[in-house]
Design a protein around this motif. Structure first.
Motif: not given
Ligand SMILES: Nc1ncnc2c1ncn2[C@@H]1O[C@H](COP(=O)(O)OP(=O)(O)OP(=O)(O)O)[C@@H](O)[C@H]1O
Ligand code: SF4
Ligand SMILES: [Mg+2]
Lengths: 268, 338
Positions: B24-29, B280-285
């Motif tokens: 989920r690379a872009v979520e509700d932008v 670290d950034p979270p896993d977007l999957a």
């Protein structure tokens, strides 16, 4: 030399051909003759091999040039379309077909087309030269043998190119799909295709030799096969010399073309 | 400074599909860009900045993923739903984009001149000769010396800075109303970086174009932005005017970034990268249902784990954090950074 030749004649011939000298001397003599432009005579017709060979070359070109053009056209369009429609039914059929085609030897294809179109359907002649109808089967057989390879290559290279950043960038400029695919895509994808096609030129020559034999096509390839059968060594040697030179020349041509097409190479 | 809206992005969602996972690379932008303004999109690597830019131009390759929802409104049209033909008249012409890596984006077998000229020929219908003349003028304009000769150079013959300038020349050749610049200075050294920024600023003043500037360098943001969007794990987590963000950041993530940063006018020119916030950034999957910043947040409370925070807007300043009021209050008056 045929085994049934009388002993006296055999000894005479051996002496005349210089076969009693040792191998090194024979080889030097051959090399020296080559440098003088003397490629020898056929044992059988007693005519210079150059002459024999050259009268057959036009027939071979008549077969290979259309086959090559057809093969590149089919390979390019098929490979391109498959890459653009990646994973579609067309793509999968083409991939399967290319694998199958690459696995089937050329002569099997030739014989199969003869069986179908000449013997069963009686549409086309099975061999020889004459009318335009005589061209169809051998040209298609030879084209099929190489186009599977080309299609496969074009597809692979194009798929790689399609994933590149510059393709997306080209689209971000609002260029038409044709410009994006052909100018930005194909121009990059064609480079590796060209290299490998150059290496596979030998395959085309081999294919021509086989196809000419299957279809009784009076070309240079068939001449060389006949020379093998009859052990006409001078003719055979010359044939192999010409084929090798053609392959080296084709690779040279590819290198030159590559330099013209890829600015990163031209530089050096 | 009252301007009219040029571009509005609404509830954009872009997912990538790879190896059976949904990223989920872009979520509700959602955000908008005013005419002639500069909007900075900041976020650490992998937060979805490039994905947002490509989604706006509808350039997410089908083989990788797709825009699953949202609208990109431009001049009354939704860029995601117009015909391909209509889209091509806008891309490269009214909206141009500078890619993150010029070395990969420029076609290696096409001359620089040709790559500028083809845009002009496509959109402005000029002759090959006129296009070449304008291409040279553009190279001159972006400060490439010896432009006439450079027209016939291939990308690999240019330095990194030159390639970046060439991309700017291509992007600006049709005088776009909006330029999307994806980290145009990241790969360059500090001197070249400030030259490029200066150039963009100058060109913007000349043409009145709007700029959507993607970066992970906060000192650049402070220098050029009117409005700032902070992106984290595919979402906008804070949005505001440049003063609001730098003077009074609300979201713990933004606060962390700014704290880790040297003073704006310290003059040492060093630019901290956004990795300055530990963790670290979270896993977007594989996002958890709660706040996606929670594992790295020092203010995290129990409810952060299971309640996703909404974007809350106060006086044009938006924040995605349930506890921002307490956090800001507890920290007391913000130290004056500007
Ligand atoms: N083709 C793809 N397939 C699967 N995942 C992808 C793909 N492209 C991007 N992603 C993922 O989507 C997320 C967002 O990527 P994006 O390129 O937008 O990040 P970014 O913010 O531009 O980062 P950077 O600063 O490194 O450029 C990342 O987690 C990335 O791993
Ligand atoms: S919602 Fe909770 S975890 Fe997320 S930023 Fe705010 S305090 Fe931190
Ligand atoms: Mg990016």
């Amino acid at each position: 030399m045929p085994p049934e030749m009388p002993e006296a004649q055999r000894i005479e011939l051996r002496a005349k051909l210089g076969l009693n000298d040792d191998i090194a001397t024979q080889y030097l003599r051959y090399g020296e003759a080559l440098l003088r432009g003397d490629f020898g005579q056929s044992f059988f017709s007693k005519r210079p091999v150059v002459e024999l060979f050259m009268e057959r070359v036009p027939n071979t070109l008549l077969l290979t040039v259309p086959a090559f053009v057809l093969s590149v056209a089919i390979g390019l369009c098929g490979g391109l379309w498959a890459a653009l429609r990646h994973n579609s039914l067309f793509d999968r059929s083409l991939t399967t077909a290319t694998v199958v085609m690459q696995a089937i030897p050329n002569f099997v294809v030739g014989i199969a087309t003869i069986l179908i179109f000449s013997l069963s359907l009686r549409l086309l002649p099975s061999g020889g030269m004459g009318t335009w109808k005589h061209f169809i089967l051998p040209v298609i057989t030879l084209a099929l043998a190489t186009c599977a390879n080309t299609a496969h290559l074009v597809r692979t290279c194009m798929l790689e190119v399609l994933a590149q950043d510059y393709m997306r960038y080209a689209r971000s400029k609002g260029l038409s799909p044709a410009v994006v695919v052909l100018k930005h895509g194909l121009r990059n994808a064609i480079l590796p295709v060209l290299t490998i096609m150059g290496l596979q030129f030998g395959g085309l020559v081999a294919g021509a030799v086989v196809t000419e034999s299957v279809f009784a096509w009076p070309g240079a390839g068939r001449l060389v096969i006949d020379a093998v059968m009859k052990r006409d060594f001078a003719l055979l040697q010359f044939g192999i010399l010409v084929f090798s030179a053609a392959i080296i020349f084709a690779n040279l041509l590819v290198d030159v073309a590559y330099g013209l097409l890829d600015p990163r190479i031209r530089e050096r | 400074m009252k301007q009219s809206e040029l571009l509005r992005v609404e509830n954009l969602r872009t997912y990538f599909y790879s190896q059976g996972r949904t990223v989920r690379a872009v979520e509700d932008v959602s955000f908008s860009v005013q005419q002639g303004s500069t909007v900075c999109l900041v976020g650490e690597s992998g937060s979805g900045k490039s994905a947002t830019a490509f989604s706006i131009l509808n350039l997410i390759p089908k083989s990788m993923g797709r825009v699953v929802a949202g609208k990109v409104l431009y001049g009354g049209e939704d860029l995601l739903r117009i015909s391909q033909r209509r889209q091509r008249t806008i891309l490269g012409n009214e909206i141009a984009m500078i890619f993150q890596e010029p070395a990969a984006a420029l076609n290696p077998v096409c001359t620089v001149g040709e790559q500028i000229a083809e845009v002009l020929r496509t959109h402005k219908q000029c002759s090959a000769r006129e296009a070449r003349r304008q291409a040279k003028a553009m190279l001159d304009r972006v400060g490439i010396p010896d432009a006439q000769r450079r027209l016939d150079d291939y990308p690999h013959q240019l330095s990194g800075g030159m390639r970046q300038r060439a991309m700017i020349a291509i992007a600006l050749s049709c005088r776009p109303k909006l330029l999307i610049a994806d980290e145009p200075t990241t790969a360059l050294d500090a001197t070249v970086q400030s030259q490029i920024l200066g150039l963009l600023h100058e060109l913007q003043a000349d043409t009145g174009m709007a700029l959507l500037f993607i970066t992970h360098d906060l000192s650049v943001v402070a220098e050029i932005a009117d409005r700032v969007l902070v992106m984290y794990a595919g979402r906008i987590v804070e949005e505001g005017d440049v003063m609001q963000i730098f003077d009074d950041p609300w979201m713990p993530y933004t606060r962390g970034l700014l704290k880790a940063r040297p003073g704006l006018h310290s003059g040492d020119g060093s630019s901290r990268r956004l990795s300055a916030v530990p963790g670290d950034p979270p896993d977007l999957a594989n996002l958890s249902i709660g706040c996606s910043f929670r594992p790295r947040c020092c203010h995290a409370a129990a409810d952060c784990a299971y309640r996703p925070p909404d974007l809350e807007t106060v006086r044009g300043h938006s924040v995605r954090c349930m506890h921002w009021r307490q956090i800001v209050e507890a920290a007391g008056e913000p130290e004056a950074v500007l």
